[in-house]
Design an enzyme around this catalytic site. Sequence first.
Site, PDB file in Angstrom:
ATOM      1  CE  LYS A   1      -3.602  -2.609   2.337  1.00  0.00           C
ATOM      2  NZ  LYS A   1      -4.236  -2.963   3.627  1.00  0.00           N
TER       3      LYS A   1
ATOM      4  CD  GLN B   1      -2.817  -4.189   6.875  1.00  0.00           C
ATOM      5  OE1 GLN B   1      -2.819  -3.280   6.058  1.00  0.00           O
ATOM      6  NE2 GLN B   1      -3.397  -5.360   6.639  1.00  0.00           N
TER       7      GLN B   1
ATOM      8  CG  ASP C   1      -9.014  -0.310   5.062  1.00  0.00           C
ATOM      9  OD1 ASP C   1      -8.873  -0.668   3.878  1.00  0.00           O
ATOM     10  OD2 ASP C   1      -8.109  -0.353   5.910  1.00  0.00           O
TER      11      ASP C   1
END
Length: 302
Positions: A53, A97, A120
């Site tokens: 990412k 994450q 997200d």
Amino acid sequence: MAQIIDGKALAAAQYEQMRLEIDSLEQKYGRRPGLWAVIVGEDPASQVYVRNKENAARKVGLAGEVLRLPESTTQDELLALLARLNADERVDGILLQLPLPAHINKDAAIAAIAPDKDVDGYAGMKQGLTARAGCIAPCTPRACIQLIKSTGIPIEGKHALVVGRGELVGKPVATLLLNENATVTIAHSRTRGLREIALTADIIVAAVGRPSVVTGDMVKPGAIVIDVGINRTPEGKIVGDVDFEAACLNAGYITPVPGGVGPMTIAMLIRNTLDCYLQSISQNNYTFNYDNISFPYTKGEV
Ligand code: NAP
């Protein structure tokens, strides 16, 4: 024989487009969109995901940084950091994450991310908000929709079958397909007659996590098949949920694994960051002091 939907090439095209967009946004508004990633602990798979990412963010020239916290970080420390990022005007997107270490409550951490910075799309997912237009869509489901749209075939009115009702992929992708006016069936481990249902589907999205859940004889001639699954065979090969070779004989379009949904998912993370930036710019028309902004991401090759 199916046409392969090349997620890698489509993602590369998205990166090139976003790189240009970001350059012009900086000229127009005086700052680049910023993505801050937070990773807690040393989980090796998570380290790889975050690095991928980070590379994508660097490719397009986003501002931001990766904050690597030790395994021993307490929940209060993490929540305090997230609160600081929420309040920081340079931060358009916050990527937390997962998984988190066991001593941190995942739901509390996700809930601590400001919904308008939640790149997200976790918050929206939790509250079923993907149903609402304008809400941040989670990256993998958004990638599935992009990949289907890349075929040029309209989704509206089609029968879409989503295999899997997981919180991260199955349920939100079904909602996004509904938003696109597909007629949606959701199958799961207790579904009976999956083959018969699948044979009526114009679009199949497989998000299970088991190889060959979708076999070639389940695919209606010409159907679009999106394979989200990531499975490792005993030989160490990465395969999806769809029996790829057999499905290719019937499908009109199909995504490979690897090289389909995965690369597009990361591109959608960047796209979500841009969306959050644009939303923030349109709400607060503030001027940024350039000298105070760090740009650790340098522009690289696309
Ligand atoms: P999950 O939450 O475990 O959901 C799996 C779903 O599959 C469940 O709803 C389960 O049904 C269903 N299922 C299990 N066996 C089945 C069967 N034989 N027939 C039909 N349905 C069955 O998994 P997830 O988080 O959604 O992830 C699914 C897959 O996508 C995994 O392989 C994951 O690695 C992959 N993934 C890929 C990406 C990417 O970027 N490419 C991103 C995220 C996830 P029940 O609800 O009845 O148990």
